[in-house]
Write a protein that holds these residues in place. Structure first.
Motif, PDB file in Angstrom:
ATOM      1  N   ALA A 113       0.838  -1.202   0.000  1.00  0.00           N
ATOM      2  CA  ALA A 113       0.000   0.000   0.000  1.00  0.00           C
ATOM      3  C   ALA A 113       0.874   1.254   0.000  1.00  0.00           C
ATOM      4  CB  ALA A 113      -0.927  -0.005   1.214  1.00  0.00           C
ATOM      5  N   MET A 114       1.959   1.231   0.744  1.00  0.00           N
ATOM      6  CA  MET A 114       2.863   2.373   0.824  1.00  0.00           C
ATOM      7  C   MET A 114       3.509   2.665  -0.532  1.00  0.00           C
ATOM      8  SD  MET A 114       6.184   2.840   3.283  1.00  0.00           S
ATOM      9  CE  MET A 114       7.209   1.665   2.435  1.00  0.00           C
ATOM     10  N   GLY A 115       3.733   1.642  -1.328  1.00  0.00           N
ATOM     11  CA  GLY A 115       4.430   1.823  -2.598  1.00  0.00           C
ATOM     12  C   GLY A 115       3.545   2.083  -3.795  1.00  0.00           C
ATOM     13  N   ALA A 116       2.243   2.044  -3.618  1.00  0.00           N
ATOM     14  CA  ALA A 116       1.333   2.205  -4.765  1.00  0.00           C
ATOM     15  C   ALA A 116       1.169   3.680  -5.124  1.00  0.00           C
ATOM     16  CB  ALA A 116      -0.020   1.601  -4.425  1.00  0.00           C
ATOM     17  N   PRO A 117       1.356   4.033  -6.413  1.00  0.00           N
ATOM     18  CA  PRO A 117       1.074   5.410  -6.835  1.00  0.00           C
ATOM     19  C   PRO A 117      -0.406   5.734  -6.603  1.00  0.00           C
ATOM     20  CG  PRO A 117       2.278   4.225  -8.535  1.00  0.00           C
ATOM     21  CD  PRO A 117       1.856   3.212  -7.508  1.00  0.00           C
ATOM     22  N   THR A 118      -0.671   6.997  -6.308  1.00  0.00           N
ATOM     23  CA  THR A 118      -2.027   7.446  -6.018  1.00  0.00           C
ATOM     24  C   THR A 118      -2.413   8.604  -6.934  1.00  0.00           C
ATOM     25  OG1 THR A 118      -1.336   9.114  -4.422  1.00  0.00           O
ATOM     26  CG2 THR A 118      -1.648   6.862  -3.574  1.00  0.00           C
ATOM     27  N   ALA A 119      -3.616   9.103  -6.741  1.00  0.00           N
ATOM     28  CA  ALA A 119      -4.076  10.276  -7.499  1.00  0.00           C
ATOM     29  C   ALA A 119      -3.173  11.478  -7.218  1.00  0.00           C
ATOM     30  CB  ALA A 119      -5.519  10.592  -7.133  1.00  0.00           C
ATOM     31  N   THR A 137      19.016  32.388 -17.323  1.00  0.00           N
ATOM     32  CA  THR A 137      18.058  31.512 -17.985  1.00  0.00           C
ATOM     33  C   THR A 137      18.631  30.102 -18.075  1.00  0.00           C
ATOM     34  OG1 THR A 137      18.922  32.068 -20.174  1.00  0.00           O
ATOM     35  CG2 THR A 137      17.068  33.385 -19.375  1.00  0.00           C
ATOM     36  N   GLY A 138      17.749  29.167 -18.344  1.00  0.00           N
ATOM     37  CA  GLY A 138      18.175  27.784 -18.487  1.00  0.00           C
ATOM     38  C   GLY A 138      17.023  26.921 -18.950  1.00  0.00           C
ATOM     39  N   THR A 139      17.225  25.627 -18.857  1.00  0.00           N
ATOM     40  CA  THR A 139      16.224  24.655 -19.289  1.00  0.00           C
ATOM     41  C   THR A 139      16.028  23.612 -18.206  1.00  0.00           C
ATOM     42  OG1 THR A 139      16.857  24.954 -21.598  1.00  0.00           O
ATOM     43  CG2 THR A 139      15.655  22.945 -21.060  1.00  0.00           C
ATOM     44  N   MET A 140      14.764  23.360 -17.867  1.00  0.00           N
ATOM     45  CA  MET A 140      14.394  22.311 -16.913  1.00  0.00           C
ATOM     46  C   MET A 140      13.690  21.212 -17.700  1.00  0.00           C
ATOM     47  SD  MET A 140      14.276  21.264 -13.690  1.00  0.00           S
ATOM     48  CE  MET A 140      14.022  22.459 -12.385  1.00  0.00           C
ATOM     49  N   THR A 141      14.203  19.998 -17.577  1.00  0.00           N
ATOM     50  CA  THR A 141      13.586  18.836 -18.215  1.00  0.00           C
ATOM     51  C   THR A 141      13.135  17.887 -17.116  1.00  0.00           C
ATOM     52  OG1 THR A 141      15.044  19.105 -20.122  1.00  0.00           O
ATOM     53  CG2 THR A 141      13.912  16.989 -19.888  1.00  0.00           C
ATOM     54  N   ASN A 142      11.830  17.614 -17.086  1.00  0.00           N
ATOM     55  CA  ASN A 142      11.225  16.786 -16.043  1.00  0.00           C
ATOM     56  C   ASN A 142      10.634  15.518 -16.630  1.00  0.00           C
ATOM     57  OD1 ASN A 142      11.664  18.871 -14.126  1.00  0.00           O
ATOM     58  ND2 ASN A 142       9.766  19.865 -14.721  1.00  0.00           N
ATOM     59  N   SER A 143      10.760  14.429 -15.893  1.00  0.00           N
ATOM     60  CA  SER A 143      10.160  13.159 -16.314  1.00  0.00           C
ATOM     61  C   SER A 143       9.673  12.405 -15.080  1.00  0.00           C
ATOM     62  CB  SER A 143      11.183  12.311 -17.078  1.00  0.00           C
ATOM     63  OG  SER A 143      12.321  12.055 -16.274  1.00  0.00           O
ATOM     64  N   MET A 144       8.652  11.590 -15.258  1.00  0.00           N
ATOM     65  CA  MET A 144       8.175  10.738 -14.171  1.00  0.00           C
ATOM     66  C   MET A 144       9.011   9.466 -14.182  1.00  0.00           C
ATOM     67  SD  MET A 144       5.888  12.444 -12.545  1.00  0.00           S
ATOM     68  CE  MET A 144       5.230  11.208 -11.430  1.00  0.00           C
ATOM     69  N   GLU A 145       9.400   9.014 -12.988  1.00  0.00           N
ATOM     70  CA  GLU A 145      10.233   7.826 -12.866  1.00  0.00           C
ATOM     71  C   GLU A 145       9.675   6.873 -11.819  1.00  0.00           C
ATOM     72  OE1 GLU A 145      14.366   8.663 -12.342  1.00  0.00           O
ATOM     73  OE2 GLU A 145      14.517   9.478 -14.354  1.00  0.00           O
ATOM     74  N   LEU A 146      10.207   5.679 -11.824  1.00  0.00           N
ATOM     75  CA  LEU A 146       9.868   4.636 -10.863  1.00  0.00           C
ATOM     76  C   LEU A 146       8.361   4.410 -10.809  1.00  0.00           C
ATOM     77  CD1 LEU A 146      12.480   5.493  -8.090  1.00  0.00           C
ATOM     78  CD2 LEU A 146      12.629   3.725  -9.852  1.00  0.00           C
ATOM     79  N   GLY A 147       7.798   4.157 -11.990  1.00  0.00           N
ATOM     80  CA  GLY A 147       6.384   3.815 -12.088  1.00  0.00           C
ATOM     81  C   GLY A 147       5.446   4.960 -11.783  1.00  0.00           C
ATOM     82  N   GLY A 148       5.875   6.194 -12.034  1.00  0.00           N
ATOM     83  CA  GLY A 148       5.020   7.345 -11.800  1.00  0.00           C
ATOM     84  C   GLY A 148       5.022   7.843 -10.368  1.00  0.00           C
ATOM     85  N   GLY A 183      21.520  21.516 -11.966  1.00  0.00           N
ATOM     86  CA  GLY A 183      20.796  21.067 -10.791  1.00  0.00           C
ATOM     87  C   GLY A 183      20.048  19.781 -11.068  1.00  0.00           C
ATOM     88  N   ARG A 184      19.817  19.005 -10.022  1.00  0.00           N
ATOM     89  CA  ARG A 184      19.079  17.745 -10.114  1.00  0.00           C
ATOM     90  C   ARG A 184      18.154  17.635  -8.917  1.00  0.00           C
ATOM     91  NH1 ARG A 184      21.530  18.539 -14.066  1.00  0.00           N
ATOM     92  NH2 ARG A 184      22.929  17.176 -15.211  1.00  0.00           N
ATOM     93  N   GLY A 185      16.967  17.113  -9.171  1.00  0.00           N
ATOM     94  CA  GLY A 185      16.043  16.968  -8.061  1.00  0.00           C
ATOM     95  C   GLY A 185      15.024  15.877  -8.288  1.00  0.00           C
ATOM     96  N   TYR A 186      14.365  15.514  -7.218  1.00  0.00           N
ATOM     97  CA  TYR A 186      13.226  14.592  -7.250  1.00  0.00           C
ATOM     98  C   TYR A 186      12.141  15.179  -6.375  1.00  0.00           C
ATOM     99  CZ  TYR A 186      15.722  10.877  -9.631  1.00  0.00           C
ATOM    100  OH  TYR A 186      16.394  10.141 -10.566  1.00  0.00           O
ATOM    101  N   TRP A 187      10.889  14.928  -6.759  1.00  0.00           N
ATOM    102  CA  TRP A 187       9.745  15.472  -6.046  1.00  0.00           C
ATOM    103  C   TRP A 187       8.642  14.437  -6.097  1.00  0.00           C
ATOM    104  CZ3 TRP A 187       6.360  19.872  -8.388  1.00  0.00           C
ATOM    105  CH2 TRP A 187       5.570  20.439  -7.402  1.00  0.00           C
ATOM    106  N   GLY A 188       7.977  14.194  -4.994  1.00  0.00           N
ATOM    107  CA  GLY A 188       6.908  13.200  -4.990  1.00  0.00           C
ATOM    108  C   GLY A 188       6.018  13.327  -3.772  1.00  0.00           C
ATOM    109  N   TYR A 189       5.056  12.428  -3.700  1.00  0.00           N
ATOM    110  CA  TYR A 189       4.101  12.419  -2.594  1.00  0.00           C
ATOM    111  C   TYR A 189       4.345  11.202  -1.729  1.00  0.00           C
ATOM    112  CZ  TYR A 189      -0.210  12.723   0.034  1.00  0.00           C
ATOM    113  OH  TYR A 189      -1.123  12.826   1.056  1.00  0.00           O
ATOM    114  N   ASN A 190       4.532  11.427  -0.442  1.00  0.00           N
ATOM    115  CA  ASN A 190       4.758  10.368   0.530  1.00  0.00           C
ATOM    116  C   ASN A 190       3.390   9.941   1.057  1.00  0.00           C
ATOM    117  OD1 ASN A 190       5.083   9.062   3.066  1.00  0.00           O
ATOM    118  ND2 ASN A 190       7.062  10.068   3.396  1.00  0.00           N
TER     119      ASN A 190
END
Length: 172
Positions: free
Chosen positions: A14-20, A49-60, A81-88
């Motif tokens: 349940a903890m690992g399932a992607p959600t809405a 100025t610069g460019t930000m390229t974002n992608s979803m990873e690890l099953g969304g 720069g490098r980053g990750y962002w998600g919902y816990n």
């Protein structure tokens, strides 16, 4: 020490399932032109100025961010720069991680999404490089549509909160 039973296989599933909540990151996927304003104190900001390229990873589950700055602009030549962002889903909060070539600090932030579903407010703590004292940072990410969003950053100072950065992102 807790008397609670260890997490079960079902708990971990349940903890690992992607959600809405994870779907709310979808408008950030793609390549965006960035205009960055940085304030180092009172007065006019430095603009790059610069460019930000974002992608979803690890099953969304996570938005991966890759930023490349223009090499001939601003106070940080060859900025990357490098980053990750998600919902816990366990802690019911948004979390982000950021590293870049302007510092050796790893920034970990957390926060919430407002009731409009368009404004994330994230906070983190770091050390002020000038004073060596703890400093709070607050980032506000505002989604204006599928093709445009902003990030504003504020830092704590002895005089109160000060805006230190603003980034406008426009889809390329």
């Amino acid at each position: 020490m807790s008397d609670a039973a260890p997490p079960s296989h079902e708990d971990f599933a349940a903890m690992g399932a992607p959600t809405a909540e994870h779907q709310k990151l979808q408008p950030f996927v793609g390549t965006f032109a960035a205009t960055v304003k940085i304030w180092f104190g009172p007065g006019e900001p430095s603009v790059t100025t610069g460019t930000m390229t974002n992608s979803m990873e690890l099953g969304g589950r996570y938005l991966r961010q890759v930023y490349e700055g223009k090499t001939d602009e601003g106070p940080f030549p060859d900025f990357q720069g490098r980053g990750y962002w998600g919902y816990n889903t366990t802690d019911k909060r948004w979390e982000g991680f950021w590293i870049d070539s302007a510092s050796t600090m790893m920034t970990v932030e957390h926060g919430q999404l407002d009731s409009t579903g368009k404004v994330w407010t994230m906070t983190s703590e770091c050390t002020n490089p000038s004073s060596g004292q703890p400093m709070t940072r607050r980032s506000v990410i505002t989604l204006s549509g599928d093709d445009h969003h902003t990030m504003e950053m504020y830092v704590s100072t002895p005089q109160g909160e000060m805006k230190s950065m603003e980034i406008e992102y426009q889809r390329k």
